[in-house]
Design a protein around this motif. Structure first.
Motif, short mmCIF file in Angstrom:
data_model
loop_
_atom_site.label_atom_id
_atom_site.label_comp_id
_atom_site.label_asym_id
_atom_site.label_seq_id
_atom_site.Cartn_x
_atom_site.Cartn_y
_atom_site.Cartn_z
N ASP A 29 0.81 -1.21 0.00
CA ASP A 29 0.00 0.00 0.00
C ASP A 29 0.85 1.27 0.00
N ARG B 81 -0.42 5.57 -1.23
CA ARG B 81 -0.44 6.65 -0.23
C ARG B 81 0.21 7.92 -0.80
N GLY C 126 -0.17 8.80 7.36
CA GLY C 126 -0.54 7.96 6.23
C GLY C 126 0.21 8.23 4.95
N GLY C 127 1.20 9.10 5.00
CA GLY C 127 1.99 9.39 3.82
C GLY C 127 3.28 8.59 3.78
#
Length: 567
Positions: A30, A34, A68-69
């Motif tokens: 993921d 992101r 979340g980066g």
């Protein structure tokens, strides 16, 4: 709208495979869906004021990942004011161009800009404005106060002061040398209101720094806390689509100019703000600095115009406390990276030390700011900083003593036979963007030794170059057009009478034949004439100081789009 980085990572074709595979190196699946956050990092051992930015970058990185980066360290061109020859300003535009191109060329959704020393924050903001992806600045912060023989030392400012005392014979060379190891006490940039401190604070007033962060000392753990928070914020900026063009406006520059005047900031901020505005397409002119800033009270008692240093300023309440005092002069439309107006961050910003930060009712100077002069010597404008000048010299009439180059100046300034007195006006030319090249910080010329020995500590000085933000004195600088661009400064002769009238914003030469003369051969022979490389490109394309000294083909922006693949 999806992430910009999806143009690289999304899909199942060969190119997407290559982009993901080479970047995977242990990253989870993921990671490629992101936000990709570049940390534009000017850390360098050769830029001592920025050497600690790797630690700052680590805190930014933690904040990015937490939100979340995906944090990505991006080393960019670093310019150290103290070491780089002939002047760091020669490469500000190159650093901006390189950073812009790397941000555009890479799979980056947003960027955190880490700068400290004078040219790094301006260059990074110019880059971010031109590529126009979400961006936020973390200033590296000033160093702690050093002391020598029980007296605080202001780095830069006290170099100029103490070196003049040595030349005057009132300080021994041995004592001067001993002060060297005491001046730089910790990591961080200059602790006076020099250009580094000025640009950090002005960047906050402009809206590109989280309010309350600029001016935090480099060794203070709260800088790392703020860096972590900024790492989280950049992810929000991407989610909200908050790009520089969406919140930086004429109102933002209005607020930056008010802040510049209230803090007694460096004249260098003028040339940097003009360049940043040029990248954004904001109509900012030299006259705006006088129109907006000249009526703003000087509230900050810091060297070089005052007594204290940046550590004191931070403890006293910092920039927000200053801006609260001049809130009525700010443009309420000026936004910040938080999405809120700058004025909304001023409600809880008390002054904790009224000696360092004065109240509006008790300013250091009722009308501070930077004065823009015009006249037959500077038809396109020149600057003077009244707060750093001697009040008795702000209206002055004196005989010019002209130097055709910096080499000519060094060769003759201490000649006991030099025909100069305290009323003379020292004129140095060939020091503009094209002439030197790069517009160096030489305008605050050392005074003739024989006058120092007589007790003279200031004279009117006129130059087409710049002055260090840590310097002081009655200096008329950024004279435009510069001598190398055919400006009238190149026509002045020793013996001409120069009239300075700051109140009426004039700088003139009293000579009937002045503008019909031919330039000095010694001066033109000393102009820079590189045959290749960046210097050649720079001289061929640099604009005047009155518009920001950017390169003509870099003004404006190109956006973030890249249409062609690499394979």
């Amino acid at each position: 709208m999806g992430l910009r980085s999806e143009q690289w990572y999304a899909g199942q074709d060969r190119n997407a495979y290559i982009h993901r595979a080479w970047m995977r190196r242990g990253a989870p699946d993921d990671a490629f869906t992101r936000p990709q956050i570049a940390i534009a990092n000017t850390a360098s051992d050769l830029t001592p004021c920025n050497a600690h930015l790797n630690e700052v970058a680590a805190s930014v990185s933690n904040g990015v990942y937490e939100a979340g980066g995906i944090p990505l360290n991006l080393p960019v061109v670093s310019l150290g004011e103290t070491n780089v020859r002939p002047t760091a300003m020669l490469w500000r535009n190159m650093a901006a161009m390189a950073a812009e191109e790397m941000l555009r060329a890479n799979p980056v959704d947003g960027v955190v800009l880490l700068g400290g020393c004078d040219k790094t924050i301006p260059a990074l903001l110019m880059a971010a404005a031109s590529v126009d992806i979400p961006a936020v600045v973390v200033p590296g912060g000033p160093m702690l106060t050093g002391t020598f023989r029980g007296v605080p030392l202001g780095c830069g400012t006290d170099v100029w002061r103490l070196s003049e005392e040595v030349r005057a014979g009132t300080l021994s060379q041995e004592a001067f040398n001993r002060s060297e190891s005491a001046m730089i006490r910790s990591r961080g940039h200059c602790n006076t209101m020099g250009t580094a401190s000025t640009m950090a604070l002005v960047a906050e007033a402009l809206g590109t720094v989280v309010p309350g962060v600029a001016g935090t000392p480099a060794p203070d753990s709260r800088l790392l806390e703020a860096s972590h928070g900024t790492g989280r914020l950049i992810v929000e900026l991407i989610e909200k689509g908050r790009r520089p063009s969406t919140f930086l406006s004429k109102a933002s520059f209005h607020n930056a100019i008010v802040a510049l005047a209230a803090i007694g900031g460096s004249t260098n901020a003028v040339v940097h703000l003009l360049a940043i505005a040029g990248r954004l397409g904001v109509d900012l002119t030299l006259d705006d600095f006088d129109r907006i800033g000249s009526g703003v009270p000087l509230l900050v008692d810091l060297q070089p115009a005052g007594r204290f240093l940046m550590e004191d300023f931070h403890h006293a309440g910092g920039l927000l406390a200053v801006l609260r005092e001049v809130r009525d002069l700010l443009d309420p439309e000026g936004l910040t990276v938080t999405g809120r107006p700058l004025v909304d961050h001023l409600d809880d910003a008390p002054i904790w030390d009224p000696e360092v930060i004065r109240s509006r009712s008790q300013p250091i100077i009722a009308e501070g700011g930077i004065a823009v002069l015009r006249g037959n010597l500077a038809p396109s404008g020149a600057l003077v900083k009244p707060a750093a000048a001697s009040p008795n010299l702000l209206q002055h009439r004196g005989r010019a003593v002209v130097f055709d180059s910096i080499e000519d100046f060094h060769a003759r300034i201490d000649d006991p036979d030099l025909d100069v007195d305290a009323d003379s006006v020292l004129v140095l030319r060939g020091c503009g963007p094209r002439g030197y090249p790069g517009m160096p910080e030489v305008s605050n010329m050392p005074l003739p030794k024989k006058l120092l020995e007589q007790g003279v500590r200031d004279m009117v000085r006129v130059c087409d170059g710049r002055m260090s933000g840590t310097a002081y004195g009655t200096v008329v600088l950024h004279v435009a057009p510069e001598a190398a661009a055919g400006g009238p400064l190149g026509l002045v002769r020793t013996g001409d009478v120069i009239v300075l009238d700051v109140e009426n914003r004039r700088i003139d030469v009293e000579a009937p034949d002045f503008l019909s003369r031919t330039p000095s051969e010694a001066m033109t022979a000393a102009f820079a004439a590189p045959k290749r490389g960046w210097e050649r490109l720079y001289i061929d394309h640099v604009l005047g100081a009155d518009t920001g000294a950017d390169l003509d083909f870099l003004v404006g922006s190109s956006g973030s789009e890249v249409t062609r693949e690499s394979h």
